[in-house]
Design a protein around this motif. Structure first.
Motif, short mmCIF file in Angstrom:
data_model
loop_
_atom_site.label_atom_id
_atom_site.label_comp_id
_atom_site.label_asym_id
_atom_site.label_seq_id
_atom_site.Cartn_x
_atom_site.Cartn_y
_atom_site.Cartn_z
N LEU A 18 -8.82 10.23 5.51
CA LEU A 18 -10.11 9.83 4.86
C LEU A 18 -11.27 10.42 5.59
O LEU A 18 -12.53 10.03 5.45
CB LEU A 18 -10.22 8.34 5.07
N THR A 46 -11.62 8.29 -3.87
CA THR A 46 -10.84 8.62 -4.91
C THR A 46 -11.58 9.20 -5.98
O THR A 46 -12.54 8.63 -6.45
CB THR A 46 -9.92 7.43 -5.69
N LEU A 51 -0.51 10.27 -2.19
CA LEU A 51 -0.99 11.21 -1.00
C LEU A 51 -0.34 12.81 -1.38
O LEU A 51 -0.73 13.57 -1.27
CB LEU A 51 -0.86 10.77 0.07
N SER A 76 -13.84 4.73 2.27
CA SER A 76 -12.69 3.93 2.01
C SER A 76 -11.94 4.86 0.93
O SER A 76 -12.36 5.82 0.29
CB SER A 76 -13.18 2.73 1.26
N VAL A 77 -10.69 4.32 0.66
CA VAL A 77 -10.19 5.10 -0.55
C VAL A 77 -10.54 5.03 -1.73
O VAL A 77 -10.68 6.04 -2.51
CB VAL A 77 -8.38 4.38 -0.27
N TRP A 100 -9.92 0.20 2.85
CA TRP A 100 -9.60 0.40 1.56
C TRP A 100 -10.42 0.59 0.42
O TRP A 100 -10.43 1.31 -0.84
CB TRP A 100 -8.21 -0.47 0.98
N LEU A 157 -10.34 12.80 1.28
CA LEU A 157 -8.99 12.21 0.54
C LEU A 157 -8.47 13.29 -0.41
O LEU A 157 -7.42 13.46 -0.59
CB LEU A 157 -9.22 10.92 -0.09
N HIS A 174 -0.09 4.38 -2.18
CA HIS A 174 -1.22 5.46 -1.61
C HIS A 174 -0.44 6.52 -1.08
O HIS A 174 -1.00 7.73 -1.11
CB HIS A 174 -1.89 4.61 -0.56
N ARG A 205 0.95 -1.16 0.10
CA ARG A 205 -0.05 0.01 0.01
C ARG A 205 0.87 1.25 0.02
O ARG A 205 0.23 2.44 0.13
CB ARG A 205 -0.96 0.02 1.17
N ARG A 246 -4.99 15.17 -0.81
CA ARG A 246 -4.25 15.22 -2.12
C ARG A 246 -3.77 16.44 -2.70
O ARG A 246 -2.64 17.00 -2.80
CB ARG A 246 -4.69 14.33 -2.97
#
Length: 543
Positions: free
Chosen positions: A385, A453, A63, A448-449, A422, A460, A59, A56, A464
């Motif tokens: 998150l 996304t 990020l 979750s990611v 995730w 998230l 990620h 992971r 970013r």
């Protein structure tokens, strides 16, 4: 005119990590904390591990983090989540192997991420070979704090009482009596006996341990209980109860003694002998910003967590006071300030800030505040998150040792350690192929990611974009700041080419437009030369 800034503003310019050869990288680094057992499970046993983390790492690179800090993964009976170390040079099979650690460090470096590991020097596990030998009467006994008890006034105590009135941070006495009648000191759980740092063999052993991991390639250490290795001479009584509540608020004979600084200076010399700017960050609770700054003098450690900022309530005046005091203290010793909002020992800040939608609004605004301030910042896993604290875990699944003791910490640290989500579907929401060691709320599928996304309104994507802008704008990171005039509930400050505004109030605030909006946690309304900033929101501006 209402304008809603999408959080994808800066994504196109995102880079993957700073140049590994850059100078003073730690002065403005964004360091991502991984709680090893809760990040990613590589073998499907429900517990996070090193192979899972390695898989992971992209990620963290996407990020925009500069480094990753790993909580302890050493051989341990796990009486306190790995902070009870039985062998400092071995990886616990629960988390993988030494080869897995080596592979993780190499993969992180390939992605432009540095790696910081925990070191636990205040205490060992009671299963450490030294302590087992100490209980058997060996010379290793002098490496810990064994003392005879004092005569007790209460016959039910068997004629003897602990050497003093010190309490464990986890609750109850800080002393446990052995079969031979002596007592040993443990400022945390009984399974975590405190080391005697007056003993030269203790100092030599830890220098060897540091070299072991530096030789493997790690970029630094987070020093657990960096304020606790030296105790006041004579071990004097405190004369107060509920001593855990006094930590960081007043002087205590077992924490923040001046003698710890000589130890940290010797560690700094060791770190400086290695190439690549290896660093150390102190987990140090001190009664004032000035005392905390002593840990980051030029010949000591590189960073110290700013717990005053973490503990600050959601109030503009109090936040400004903490920022001013923190910057003044670290500036006096030429060090950067290190900001943090959450970690594995405290309630997650969306919940601390009120919970629900209000808590999340405040948390998102606090993130932009933290990332705009001068210095370095730490991000706790799941913070990006917007994960809240899990407050309804059944008692039977809890593992926090302070939960089973009284009058210490609140005992609910498990709530911030629930495994990461995730994916929106699948076993444990992508944490691993099996279950998870702590149950995840069903609502986390939407956090979750995978679910966040690409959603410009998600937390998230906010993180970013903020981290990408932080890299691109020369006025962010290390440096100076200047407060600007603003309404009572608004924080506004300028940095070169940049302004940050944070409305902490319960209602909207109107300001003169300070520049071009870059990033906002809420939609903005423009009228002529003014802008209306919604309650509990933050905006970044280019000027």
């Amino acid at each position: 005119m209402t304008q809603e800034l999408t959080t994808t503003t800066a994504v196109a310019g995102r880079t993957r990590g700073r140049d590994p050869g850059s100078t003073g990288w730690w002065r403005d680094a964004v360091i991502y904390q991984v709680y090893v057992r809760s990040f990613a499970d590589g073998d499907g046993d429900g517990i996070g591990d090193l192979p899972g983390i390695r898989a992971r790492l992209p990620h963290l690179a996407d990020l925009g983090a500069d480094a990753v800090w790993l909580t302890p993964f050493y051989a341990s009976p796990q009486a306190d989540g790995g902070y009870d170390v039985a062998d400092y040079r071995a990886v616990d099979p629960l988390f993988g192997s030494l080869q897995d650690a080596d592979d993780l460090v190499r993969e992180a470096h390939r992605l432009g991420l540095r790696v910081i590991v925990d070191i636990v020097p205040n205490h060992t596990s009671d299963q450490h070979s030294w302590f087992r030998a100490a209980l058997a009467g060996g010379p290793e006994r002098d490496r810990y704090h064994f003392h005879p008890g004092k005569r007790a006034a209460v016959p039910a105590q068997g004629g003897a009482a602990p050497p003093n009135d010190w309490e464990s941070v986890f609750g109850g006495p800080a002393w446990t009596r052995t079969e031979d009648g002596d007592w040993y000191l443990h400022l945390f759980a009984p399974e975590q006996p405190d080391l005697n740092w007056e003993h030269p063999e203790v100092r030599a052993e830890f220098e060897s341990v540091l070299r072991f991991w530096l030789d493997l390639g790690v970029d630094g250490f987070r020093i657990d209980v960096a304020h606790g290795m030296v105790k006041a001479a004579g071990l004097p009584d405190i004369g107060a109860r509920e001593q855990a509540k006094l930590i960081g608020a007043q002087e205590l004979p077992f924490f923040d003694q001046d003698g710890v600084h000589e130890i940290h200076r010797s560690w700094r010399r060791l770190l400086d002998s290695y190439d690549g700017e290896r660093i150390a960050v102190a987990e140090a609770w001190a009664p004032s910003p000035e005392r905390l700054a002593l840990y980051v003098r030029p010949d000591e450690l590189h960073q110290a967590f700013n717990f005053q900022f973490l503990n600050c309530p959601w109030d503009a005046a109090e936040m400004r006071a903490v920022v001013d005091a923190s910057l003044a203290a670290t500036r006096s010793v030429g060090a950067p300030t290190t900001w943090v909002l959450s970690n594995h020992d405290v309630v997650r800040h969306p919940t601390r800030y009120g919970g629900g939608e209000r808590g999340l609004r405040r948390a998102r605004a606090a993130a932009l505040l933290m990332l705009a301030l001068p210095g370095s910042a730490y991000v706790y896993q799941g913070e990006e998150l917007g994960l809240p604290e899990v407050t309804d875990l059944p008692d039977e699944v809890r593992q926090d040792p302070s939960f089973f003791r009284a009058e210490g910490q609140d005992g609910f640290r498990d709530g911030c350690r629930v495994p990461m989500p995730w994916t929106a579907e699948g076993p444990s929401y992508g944490f691993g192929s099996g279950g998870s060691w702590l149950p995840q709320p069903s609502s986390w599928r939407g956090l979750s990611v995978e679910a966040q996304t690409g959603d410009p309104r998600s937390t998230l994507e906010l993180y970013r974009s903020a981290l990408a802008l932080r890299r691109e704008l020369p006025g962010l990171g290390d440096g100076e700041m200047e407060w600007l005039e603003a309404p009572e509930d608004v924080l506004a400050f300028a940095r070169p080419g940049f302004v940050c505004t944070v409305n902490t109030g319960a209602g909207a605030a109107q300001l003169t437009v300070p520049g071009r909006p870059l990033l906002s946690t809420s939609a903005l309304e423009f009228t002529g030369g003014n802008v209306t900033i919604p309650a509990e929101s933050a905006v970044w501006w280019a000027i």
